[in-house]
Design an enzyme around this catalytic site. Structure first.
Site, mmCIF file in Angstrom:
data_model
loop_
_atom_site.group_PDB
_atom_site.id
_atom_site.type_symbol
_atom_site.label_atom_id
_atom_site.label_comp_id
_atom_site.label_asym_id
_atom_site.label_seq_id
_atom_site.Cartn_x
_atom_site.Cartn_y
_atom_site.Cartn_z
ATOM 1 N N ASN A 187 -4.843 6.088 -7.246
ATOM 2 C CA ASN A 187 -5.538 7.559 -7.211
ATOM 3 C C ASN A 187 -4.400 8.404 -7.984
ATOM 4 O O ASN A 187 -4.152 9.218 -7.017
ATOM 5 C CB ASN A 187 -6.188 7.915 -5.824
ATOM 6 C CG ASN A 187 -5.032 7.748 -4.683
ATOM 7 O OD1 ASN A 187 -4.129 6.917 -4.822
ATOM 8 N ND2 ASN A 187 -5.225 8.632 -3.825
ATOM 9 N N LYS A 229 -9.184 -2.264 -6.176
ATOM 10 C CA LYS A 229 -9.702 -1.282 -5.270
ATOM 11 C C LYS A 229 -10.947 -0.415 -5.469
ATOM 12 O O LYS A 229 -11.009 0.222 -6.430
ATOM 13 C CB LYS A 229 -8.591 -0.287 -4.952
ATOM 14 C CG LYS A 229 -8.846 0.646 -3.542
ATOM 15 C CD LYS A 229 -7.628 1.172 -3.124
ATOM 16 C CE LYS A 229 -7.940 2.106 -1.948
ATOM 17 N NZ LYS A 229 -6.773 2.722 -1.248
ATOM 18 N N HIS A 252 -11.005 1.155 0.235
ATOM 19 C CA HIS A 252 -10.738 2.429 1.405
ATOM 20 C C HIS A 252 -12.184 2.239 2.203
ATOM 21 O O HIS A 252 -13.180 2.651 1.570
ATOM 22 C CB HIS A 252 -10.486 3.583 0.739
ATOM 23 C CG HIS A 252 -10.351 4.617 1.540
ATOM 24 N ND1 HIS A 252 -9.270 5.332 1.825
ATOM 25 C CD2 HIS A 252 -11.430 5.251 2.425
ATOM 26 C CE1 HIS A 252 -9.559 6.170 2.569
ATOM 27 N NE2 HIS A 252 -10.654 6.258 3.237
ATOM 28 N N HIS A 283 0.870 -1.193 -0.115
ATOM 29 C CA HIS A 283 -0.118 0.058 -0.080
ATOM 30 C C HIS A 283 0.949 1.339 -0.068
ATOM 31 O O HIS A 283 1.286 1.685 1.116
ATOM 32 C CB HIS A 283 -0.935 0.035 1.144
ATOM 33 C CG HIS A 283 -1.867 0.978 1.396
ATOM 34 N ND1 HIS A 283 -3.164 1.099 1.800
ATOM 35 C CD2 HIS A 283 -2.035 2.103 0.558
ATOM 36 C CE1 HIS A 283 -3.934 2.085 1.634
ATOM 37 N NE2 HIS A 283 -3.080 2.843 0.971
ATOM 38 N N HIS A 331 -5.765 -0.354 5.396
ATOM 39 C CA HIS A 331 -5.455 0.657 6.349
ATOM 40 C C HIS A 331 -6.507 0.448 7.555
ATOM 41 O O HIS A 331 -7.144 1.752 7.804
ATOM 42 C CB HIS A 331 -5.135 2.128 5.913
ATOM 43 C CG HIS A 331 -6.307 2.483 5.145
ATOM 44 N ND1 HIS A 331 -7.613 2.401 5.139
ATOM 45 C CD2 HIS A 331 -6.247 3.193 3.889
ATOM 46 C CE1 HIS A 331 -8.329 3.162 4.108
ATOM 47 N NE2 HIS A 331 -7.475 3.600 3.337
ATOM 48 N N ASN A 385 2.810 5.996 -5.122
ATOM 49 C CA ASN A 385 3.765 6.450 -5.825
ATOM 50 C C ASN A 385 3.346 7.660 -6.756
ATOM 51 O O ASN A 385 4.634 8.274 -7.117
ATOM 52 C CB ASN A 385 4.465 5.271 -6.723
ATOM 53 C CG ASN A 385 3.306 4.784 -7.785
ATOM 54 O OD1 ASN A 385 2.329 3.993 -7.266
ATOM 55 N ND2 ASN A 385 3.613 5.179 -8.979
ATOM 56 N N ARG A 386 2.423 7.935 -6.798
ATOM 57 C CA ARG A 386 1.893 9.164 -7.478
ATOM 58 C C ARG A 386 2.035 9.289 -8.928
ATOM 59 O O ARG A 386 1.757 10.254 -9.515
ATOM 60 C CB ARG A 386 2.520 10.374 -6.883
ATOM 61 C CG ARG A 386 2.327 10.384 -5.272
ATOM 62 C CD ARG A 386 0.513 10.665 -4.826
ATOM 63 N NE ARG A 386 0.774 11.063 -3.637
ATOM 64 C CZ ARG A 386 -0.207 10.738 -2.787
ATOM 65 N NH1 ARG A 386 -1.662 10.202 -3.202
ATOM 66 N NH2 ARG A 386 -0.393 11.163 -1.617
ATOM 67 N N ASP A 404 0.668 2.704 3.871
ATOM 68 C CA ASP A 404 -0.306 4.022 3.105
ATOM 69 C C ASP A 404 0.854 5.163 2.902
ATOM 70 O O ASP A 404 0.437 6.343 3.234
ATOM 71 C CB ASP A 404 -1.275 4.283 3.930
ATOM 72 C CG ASP A 404 -2.451 4.982 3.268
ATOM 73 O OD1 ASP A 404 -2.354 5.198 2.138
ATOM 74 O OD2 ASP A 404 -3.028 5.160 4.057
HETATM 75 O O1 DOR Z 1 -4.712 10.156 3.953
HETATM 76 C C1 DOR Z 1 -4.771 9.495 3.235
HETATM 77 N N1 DOR Z 1 -4.083 9.813 1.758
HETATM 78 N N2 DOR Z 1 -5.755 8.620 2.776
HETATM 79 C C2 DOR Z 1 -6.040 8.144 1.438
HETATM 80 O O2 DOR Z 1 -6.967 7.484 1.465
HETATM 81 C C3 DOR Z 1 -5.220 8.532 0.179
HETATM 82 C C4 DOR Z 1 -4.014 9.123 0.714
HETATM 83 C C5 DOR Z 1 -3.553 9.990 -0.582
HETATM 84 O O3 DOR Z 1 -3.538 9.572 -1.499
HETATM 85 O O4 DOR Z 1 -2.856 11.059 -0.010
HETATM 86 ZN ZN ZN Z 2 -3.936 4.721 0.814
#
Ligand code: DOR
Ligand code: ZN
Length: 455
Positions: A96, A148, A183, A62, A239, A65-66, A313
């Site tokens: 995401n 997910k 989530h 989890h 999480h 990596n953006r 996370d």
């Molecule tokens: O705190 C969080 N940050 N919760 C999430 O579900 C997504 C994550 C993020 O992508 O920054």
């Molecule tokens: Zn996450």
């Protein structure tokens, strides 16, 4: 016989137990022997682990990596650089991104970028929305590790499918044999309280936590377990932050539902008091809970076994997005999430040092179970002969303090673990037989990491 690499003079720890004065032999990228140091073959390169602990490579299922699209926060190269430095040999990226990973071509793009720049091995989830149910078989064939669904709004604002669509998604994913993770926060509850708190001028960091109450998490876990019982889907709770949600997972397991769960180092380490101490730096979704919930998370989740996996996370954001200059400012202006790849092993080893769990139980949750849950075992998560030579060497006695977050390797390093003191650290990271990091310094090449193939 002379092999490529032997690591000797370590205590080898797996979930099954520990062997002192042992080591591992590697030929090419594969483990060829595990056993007593004096019985290992000759090697071109010999690493003396000086009595430290060798475990199967740590698997973090989890991370955010953006990449693609949000490279100003982090990218595959920087995330996996942090992973290598932190002792993590396999990571799984969240969907995401921009674009979100909701189509085969987006997934392919994510894989291509990883192949081009990763330091450690990787994989990715694909997201399921109202729009892409028909694409599930094709996304599966493109090689996603799993799927997910975001049940409540979070960073990235991926809209949740409705309950009917979730049921259908479970059926369709069931046909692929893969697992669907959530989530798990009830979107209507958190939307209501967020609106209410904003209207009432409740703007403190702790108000963000209370706007996402435990019941929102617990209810979401219970609803998904009910749906999985109906559809026979394999589901996973990302999480898990509260003891109440861990208890719900335990009830699901008792009912015979194939539900697995993960928690993170921050829910086990901090209580919600951290919101008063570190403010929005510790803002995260789901939020960090009170001491009673944390105790139950330890008791039911870790000691009794409801929680299968540890993952970070890891969620990098810029210091500006995290509002680090004014950490107690209006919480609704700050973003949720923080990095974790380089503190996850130290946190877990600190718990081992405190006697809260054994080395074996740590390895089980941080390597073996994640690999099993997501279908990568025994290639990852084991020290079996014939599997990938991934291992992490740790010094369980090393005391250190993360004095300055800029010591970390991510592009953006804001974390509530800044200033915390640990007992334990990764001192070498080996991925498919190559040393990719030594004593916190990355020595491997960008682009060495490769996608973990799953059927
Ligand atoms: O705190 C969080 N940050 N919760 C999430 O579900 C997504 C994550 C993020 O992508 O920054
Ligand atoms: Zn996450």
């Amino acid at each position: 016989m002379t092999v490529d690499l032997v690591v000797r003079n370590c205590t080898v720890v797996t979930p099954a137990g520990r062997t002192p004065d042992a080591g591992v032999a590697v030929e090419d990228d594969t483990i060829v022997a595990v056993g007593r140091s004096d019985r290992l073959p000759e090697a071109d390169r010999v690493l003396d682990a000086e009595g430290n602990v060798l475990v199967p490579g740590i698997v973090d299922c989890h991370i955010h990596n953006r990449e693609p699209g949000l490279e100003y926060k982090e990218d595959w190269e920087s995330a996996t650089r942090a992973a290598a430095a932190g002792g993590v040999t396999t990571v799984v990226g969240m969907p995401n991104t921009d674009p979100v990973i909701d189509r085969p071509d987006h997934l392919e793009l994510k894989f291509e970028r990883g192949e081009a720049s990763a330091h450690v091995d990787f994989q990715s989830y694909a997201v399921v929305t109202s729009e892409n149910l028909d694409l599930i078989p094709e996304i599966d064939e493109t090689g996603a590790l799993g799927f997910k669904i975001f049940l409540g709004s979070t960073v990235g604002d991926v809209p949740p499918p409705n309950d009917g669509e979730i049921l259908e998604a479970m059926e369709r994913i069931g046909e692929t044999g893969k697992r669907l993770g959530f989530h798990e926060e009830n979107g209507e509850i958190i939307e209501h309280y967020t609106k209410r708190f904003k209207a009432d001028g409740r703007n403190e960091p702790i108000d963000h936590s209370h706007s996402r109450p435990v019941i929102a998490e617990q209810e979401a876990v219970e609803r998904m377990i009910t749906f999985a019982e109906e559809t026979d889907a394999k589901i996973h709770m990302f999480h898990v932050s509260s003891g109440s949600a861990a208890e719900a997972v335990a009830r699901g397991k008792d009912q015979g539902v194939d539900v697995t769960a993960e928690t993170t180092p921050h829910y086990l380490w901090f209580t919600e008091d951290v919101m008063h101490e570190k403010g929005n730096v510790a803002r995260v979704q789901p939020p960090i809970r009170d001491a009673e919930e944390r105790e139950t998370l330890w008791d039911v989740g870790i000691d009794q076994g409801a929680i299968d996996c540890i993952a970070t996370d890891h969620a990098p954001h810029t210091p500006t997005e995290k509002k680090v200059d004014d950490p107690f400012g209006n919480t609704w202006d700050a973003i949720s999430g923080f990095v974790g790849l380089e503190t996850e092993i130290p946190v877990m080893l600190s718990f081992v040092d405190q006697g809260r769990l054994t080395l074996e139980e740590w390895v089980r949750r941080h390597s073996t179970r994640p690999a099993q849950v997501w279908g990568m075992y025994p290639q990852k998560g084991s020290l079996q002969v014939g599997t990938d030579a991934d291992f992490t060497i740790v010094d369980p006695d090393r005391e250190w303090t993360l004095a300055d977050r800029t010591e970390l390797h991510s592009k953006n390093c804001v974390t509530p673990f800044e200033g915390e003191t640990f007992t334990g650290k990764a001192i070498a990271t080996v991925v498919r037989g190559d040393v990719v990091a030594e004593d916190g310094t990355v020595v491997g090449e960008s682009g060495y990491g490769t996608r973990v193939d799953v059927d």
